[in-house]
Design an enzyme around this catalytic site. Sequence first.
Site, PDB file in Angstrom:
ATOM      1  N   GLY A   1     -17.383  62.091 -22.583  1.00 25.57           N
ATOM      2  CA  GLY A   1     -16.394  61.045 -22.365  1.00 25.57           C
ATOM      3  C   GLY A   1     -16.461  60.285 -21.064  1.00 25.57           C
ATOM      4  O   GLY A   1     -15.831  59.231 -20.938  1.00 25.57           O
TER       5      GLY A   1
ATOM      6  N   GLY B   1     -22.549  61.867 -23.328  1.00 27.88           N
ATOM      7  CA  GLY B   1     -23.441  60.980 -24.066  1.00 27.88           C
ATOM      8  C   GLY B   1     -23.669  59.716 -23.261  1.00 27.88           C
ATOM      9  O   GLY B   1     -24.667  59.550 -22.558  1.00 27.88           O
ATOM     10  N   ARG B   2     -22.662  58.837 -23.293  1.00 22.89           N
ATOM     11  CA  ARG B   2     -22.752  57.530 -22.642  1.00 22.89           C
ATOM     12  C   ARG B   2     -23.183  57.616 -21.183  1.00 22.89           C
ATOM     13  O   ARG B   2     -24.017  56.834 -20.725  1.00 22.89           O
ATOM     14  CB  ARG B   2     -21.372  56.858 -22.725  1.00 22.89           C
ATOM     15  CG  ARG B   2     -21.351  55.409 -22.277  1.00 22.89           C
ATOM     16  CD  ARG B   2     -19.902  54.886 -22.205  1.00 22.89           C
ATOM     17  NE  ARG B   2     -19.124  55.198 -23.385  1.00 22.89           N
ATOM     18  CZ  ARG B   2     -19.040  54.427 -24.459  1.00 22.89           C
ATOM     19  NH1 ARG B   2     -19.670  53.275 -24.492  1.00 22.89           N
ATOM     20  NH2 ARG B   2     -18.315  54.798 -25.502  1.00 22.89           N
TER      21      ARG B   2
ATOM     22  N   CYS C   1     -24.617  35.827 -40.050  1.00 26.71           N
ATOM     23  CA  CYS C   1     -23.583  34.950 -40.614  1.00 26.71           C
ATOM     24  C   CYS C   1     -22.191  35.573 -40.545  1.00 26.71           C
ATOM     25  O   CYS C   1     -21.604  35.934 -41.571  1.00 26.71           O
ATOM     26  CB  CYS C   1     -23.952  34.598 -42.042  1.00 26.71           C
ATOM     27  SG  CYS C   1     -25.541  33.793 -42.097  1.00 26.71           S
ATOM     28  N   GLU C   2     -21.697  35.759 -39.331  1.00 20.54           N
ATOM     29  CA  GLU C   2     -20.342  36.264 -39.092  1.00 20.54           C
ATOM     30  C   GLU C   2     -19.884  35.622 -37.790  1.00 20.54           C
ATOM     31  O   GLU C   2     -20.652  35.565 -36.830  1.00 20.54           O
ATOM     32  CB  GLU C   2     -20.354  37.789 -38.831  1.00 20.54           C
ATOM     33  CG  GLU C   2     -20.841  38.673 -39.942  1.00 20.54           C
ATOM     34  CD  GLU C   2     -19.784  38.960 -40.985  1.00 20.54           C
ATOM     35  OE1 GLU C   2     -18.586  38.711 -40.719  1.00 20.54           O
ATOM     36  OE2 GLU C   2     -20.170  39.418 -42.074  1.00 20.54           O
TER      37      GLU C   2
ATOM     38  N   TYR D   1     -15.808  46.471 -30.687  1.00 19.07           N
ATOM     39  CA  TYR D   1     -14.761  46.827 -29.717  1.00 19.07           C
ATOM     40  C   TYR D   1     -14.425  45.677 -28.781  1.00 19.07           C
ATOM     41  O   TYR D   1     -13.748  45.890 -27.785  1.00 19.07           O
ATOM     42  CB  TYR D   1     -15.222  47.972 -28.795  1.00 19.07           C
ATOM     43  CG  TYR D   1     -15.854  49.174 -29.411  1.00 19.07           C
ATOM     44  CD1 TYR D   1     -15.143  49.982 -30.309  1.00 19.07           C
ATOM     45  CD2 TYR D   1     -17.146  49.562 -29.054  1.00 19.07           C
ATOM     46  CE1 TYR D   1     -15.726  51.132 -30.823  1.00 19.07           C
ATOM     47  CE2 TYR D   1     -17.720  50.710 -29.571  1.00 19.07           C
ATOM     48  CZ  TYR D   1     -17.009  51.484 -30.458  1.00 19.07           C
ATOM     49  OH  TYR D   1     -17.583  52.618 -30.945  1.00 19.07           O
TER      50      TYR D   1
HETATM   51  C1  LIG Z   1     -19.162  61.195 -29.065  1.00 24.88           C
HETATM   52  C2  LIG Z   1     -18.940  62.573 -28.621  1.00 24.88           C
HETATM   53  C3  LIG Z   1     -19.374  62.989 -27.358  1.00 24.88           C
HETATM   54  C4  LIG Z   1     -20.002  62.051 -26.361  1.00 24.88           C
HETATM   55  O1  LIG Z   1     -19.084  61.140 -25.874  1.00 24.88           O
HETATM   56  P1  LIG Z   1     -19.479  60.150 -24.656  1.00 24.88           P
HETATM   57  O2  LIG Z   1     -18.258  59.347 -24.458  1.00 24.88           O
HETATM   58  O3  LIG Z   1     -20.629  59.339 -25.123  1.00 24.88           O
HETATM   59  O4  LIG Z   1     -19.816  60.989 -23.484  1.00 24.88           O
HETATM   60  C5  LIG Z   1     -19.216  64.316 -27.026  1.00 24.88           C
HETATM   61  N1  LIG Z   1     -18.628  65.203 -27.881  1.00 24.88           N
HETATM   62  C6  LIG Z   1     -18.186  64.822 -29.098  1.00 24.88           C
HETATM   63  C7  LIG Z   1     -17.557  65.839 -29.993  1.00 24.88           C
HETATM   64  C8  LIG Z   1     -18.323  63.505 -29.508  1.00 24.88           C
HETATM   65  O5  LIG Z   1     -17.858  63.138 -30.699  1.00 24.88           O
END
Ligand SMILES: *Cc1c(COP(=O)(O)O)cnc(C)c1O
Length: 418
Positions: A243, A279-280, A346-347, A320
Amino acid sequence: MSSAEQSVHFRDGSLHIEGVALEDIARRFGTPCYVYSRAALTSAYASWREALAGRRASICYAVKANSNLAILDVFARLGSGFDIVSGGELARVLVAGGQASRTVFSGVGKSTAEMRAALEAGVHCFNVESAAELERLNSVAGAHGKRAPIALRVNPDVDPKTHPYISTGLRKNKFGIAFEDAIALYAHARALANLEIRGIACHIGSQLLDPAPIAEATAKVLGLADRLAADGIELTHLDLGGGLGIRYRDEAPPPVAGYLAPVLAQLEGRREEIRFEPGRSLVGNAGLLLTRIEYLKHGAEKNFAVVDAAMNDLTRPALYDAFHEIQPVAPRPVATCRYDVVGPVCESGDFLGHDRELAVEAGDLLAILSAGAYGMTMSSNYNTRPRAAEILVDGSQARQIRRRETVEELFALETTLP
Ligand SMILES: *Cc1c(COP(=O)(O)O)cnc(C)c1O
């Protein structure tokens, strides 16, 4: 060159990623294409590792942010674990050299076939999201003569103050198990023969810019772990999810160490191992989308730069209303003009940026920055557009890690009528 910000930079008036000119990449591989910096991936991982130094902690990269095999390979070589949400992602991790024993399986809708594959592979933990899933996993494990390692993904009902589509830890979201139901469900899980309780998991949302929500979630998770211990259920790990946000425009996310500080302070003296699923923050600023301007279209109310990338390549703006910085690869010494940067789909929602001041001409290259996370993985073939190529830059080397699709490949699985 170590940080993501430095990996994309101007040299001799032209935008480079590490030691490679984006103009060279466009010439060699065509556009649109995603371009990633290995140094930026490595440096982002190192910030997590360093923030967790001296702790019994593991990092499970959230594969859905960017699942290219070469990217997974980079993280596997760095020693990362993985967070997956499908059998497909599991297969990718294994092919890329990742270890099942360092992989956690999240997601609200795991199928029987996916559970079976994950049990065979020997994943570290299933993050179970409902009572019904718990029953299913128990019977699938039993049928295979295995015990499934589990954590319950609890929903701490903390507001992450992020976009509603990427907030996941509120009571109204589809994710996780309501906090007040968790104790009873753990007791039930303990009674199921083919499950082995390992931990608690939570993930409250994405693009978080403030440590307060994750600190609050941690406090709730620790309280729950203590209540479980009092009932004789000892956990071996606490998984606090992913997150952490990144800077797209003018956001000021805390550095990893600052984000984790109030979490780690609460963990002093506890015996559970901790786990994060970023992730991000590992890939977002390590990648960009390189595109070429096809046409400039000057209208009465708006000017448009029509580019060869579109919402099917990078859907975040359309989905978003997300902001991505857009840089001309070789800025021209001419007056700027305000453009909506749009694709050929085409949107009306097919835009990559609104109202951008750009000094450009048709044929120029643009870099759509901060596109390493939820870019390629959310792309589609809408409008029968072949998906973009992906390039990984490492120093002065650029390697194609996914070639561009051909149109024939897009309908290869279809048939006309006899
Ligand atoms: C998407 C997700 C993540 C990664 O989230 P980021 O915001 O990209 O860090 C981690 N755990 C779960 C369960 C997710 O669904």
